[in-house]
Motif scaffolding. Structure first.
Motif, short mmCIF file in Angstrom:
data_model
loop_
_atom_site.label_atom_id
_atom_site.label_comp_id
_atom_site.label_asym_id
_atom_site.label_seq_id
_atom_site.Cartn_x
_atom_site.Cartn_y
_atom_site.Cartn_z
N LYS A 187 39.82 41.07 36.71
CA LYS A 187 41.05 41.41 37.70
C LYS A 187 41.13 40.43 39.02
N ARG A 188 42.26 40.41 39.71
CA ARG A 188 42.04 39.86 40.96
C ARG A 188 41.36 40.27 41.94
N LYS A 189 40.88 39.51 42.68
CA LYS A 189 39.92 40.16 43.96
C LYS A 189 40.20 39.18 45.16
N GLU A 190 39.85 40.02 46.21
CA GLU A 190 40.06 39.53 47.45
C GLU A 190 38.62 39.24 48.14
N PHE A 191 38.11 38.31 48.80
CA PHE A 191 37.00 38.09 49.53
C PHE A 191 37.18 37.52 50.82
N LEU A 192 36.56 38.06 51.94
CA LEU A 192 36.58 37.53 53.21
C LEU A 192 35.30 36.88 53.55
N ASN A 193 35.44 35.55 53.20
CA ASN A 193 34.17 34.72 53.49
C ASN A 193 34.00 34.45 54.83
N LEU A 194 32.56 34.28 55.29
CA LEU A 194 32.10 34.08 56.57
C LEU A 194 32.53 32.68 57.10
N LEU A 195 32.61 31.72 56.06
CA LEU A 195 32.60 30.35 56.44
C LEU A 195 34.17 29.94 56.23
N VAL A 196 34.95 30.47 55.34
CA VAL A 196 36.24 29.77 55.17
C VAL A 196 37.32 30.65 55.23
N GLY A 197 36.97 32.12 55.57
CA GLY A 197 38.12 32.94 55.47
C GLY A 197 38.44 33.80 54.33
N ARG A 198 39.73 34.20 54.15
CA ARG A 198 40.09 35.00 52.97
C ARG A 198 40.28 34.11 51.85
N VAL A 199 39.79 34.48 50.62
CA VAL A 199 39.81 33.91 49.42
C VAL A 199 40.46 34.73 48.17
N VAL A 200 41.52 34.66 47.83
CA VAL A 200 42.01 35.36 46.53
C VAL A 200 41.61 34.79 45.32
N VAL A 201 41.04 35.32 44.22
CA VAL A 201 40.67 34.77 43.13
C VAL A 201 40.84 35.56 42.04
N ASP A 202 41.06 35.00 40.75
CA ASP A 202 41.26 35.80 39.55
C ASP A 202 39.79 35.57 38.77
N GLN A 203 39.28 36.75 38.62
CA GLN A 203 37.98 36.98 37.95
C GLN A 203 38.14 36.95 36.51
N THR A 204 37.57 36.25 35.85
CA THR A 204 37.47 36.29 34.31
C THR A 204 35.97 36.25 33.65
N GLU A 205 35.85 37.02 32.67
CA GLU A 205 34.66 37.07 32.10
C GLU A 205 34.38 36.63 30.71
N LEU A 206 33.59 35.64 30.47
CA LEU A 206 33.49 34.85 29.23
C LEU A 206 31.95 35.59 28.73
N TRP A 207 32.29 36.27 27.53
CA TRP A 207 31.10 36.80 27.00
C TRP A 207 30.08 35.89 26.22
#
Length: 296
Positions: free
Chosen positions: A243-263
């Protein structure tokens, strides 16, 4: 009759040999614990030394208190009594006595137990997989098992939610960090939803590992947090979820990413987890995060 007598004698000899071996291990375990206890100063664990302290290092009752075990029980352990030692207690003692990886392995071996925590190096993480993690940079990526242990990660991932190098390898578990690590917790924008989802995935994965020490240990640690217990008691199950996730990184700020899992195999187990920026702003920020990681 002669054959039966010989078999009985052989069984008796074997039993005595096993008992002797167990007794030797108990004495070795007792000596090892005493030695480590005597070489840890009160200051190392935040205790006052006091003027009347005669015992070198820590007292038995202090170790018992720090490890959350009974004083009598711990005393028996140092006296090489024939008592059962759980992996949970061994884990607590290893942490209290500041054992390194080699000493921890020695402790569990003497106790005749299997260490439930993930090893510092995982056989399933091959050099080729580590090379793939590096090649994915500047994008963040890691290899995790179905228990959420982070088995390997690249430099960008190492700074995405917190500074993973400051986290002991045995504590590098995504769901555990969401409760125990302030930086990790604050980096997740939708924290409650993420915790609930991870609890559901953990429950689904745990069905194939019921009774295994590592899983029981993780669940025991997580149950210390009411928020986890609330999510766990929902009995929700989820298997695969990118899914799409949002992180608030301490060093660079908000980062929106698409998380993918490869088994990495036919079964739901180890997987490579990648975080690809979902927009241009996030791409620039993740590249900057990678540059910061390279400069360390």
């Amino acid at each position: 009759m002669t054959t039966m007598a010989q078999e009985t004698a052989q069984e008796t000899t074997t039993l005595r040999s096993r008992n002797t071996g167990a007794q030797v291990r108990r004495h070795e375990l007792a000596a090892f614990l005493r030695h480590r206890r005597e070489h840890i100063t009160p200051e190392q664990v935040g205790l006052p030394r006091g003027r009347r302290r005669r015992t070198p290092g820590l007292r038995r009752e202090e170790v018992a208190q720090l490890a959350a075990v009974g004083v009598t029980w711990y005393t028996w352990l140092e006296q090489a009594r024939d008592i059962q030692v759980s992996v949970q207690v061994l884990d607590a003692l290893a942490r209290t006595l500041f054992l390194d990886a080699t000493e921890r392995a020695h402790l569990f071996q003497l106790a005749g137990a299997v260490d439930p925590t993930p090893a510092l190096t995982c056989p399933s993480v091959t050099p080729a997989l580590r090379a793939m993690l590096e090649q994915l940079e500047p994008y963040a990526a890691s290899i995790q098992n179905s228990r959420y242990d982070i088995l390997a990660h690249n430099r960008t991932l190492g700074l995405l939610l917190c500074d993973l190098e400051e986290v002991p390898p045995e504590d590098r578990n995504c769901i555990l960090l969401s409760y125990t690590n302030e930086d990790w917790r604050n980096s997740i924008v939708h924290l409650e939803e993420t915790r609930r989802l991870m609890a559901a995935r953990l429950r689904a994965a745990m069905a194939g590992h019921l009774g295994e020490p590592a899983w029981k240990m993780l669940l025991k640690r997580l149950r210390e947090y009411p928020e986890f217990c609330e999510a766990w008691e929902r009995h929700e199950v989820v298997v695969q979820h990118s899914k799409r996730k949002e992180f608030l990184n301490l060093l660079v700020g908000r980062v929106v990413v698409d998380q993918t899992e490869l088994w990495l195999g036919p079964e739901v187990g180890s997987r490579m987890v990648t975080y690809v920026p979902a927009d241009e702003e996030s791409r620039v920020r993740m590249e900057n995060l990678h540059k910061i990681a390279l400069g360390r």
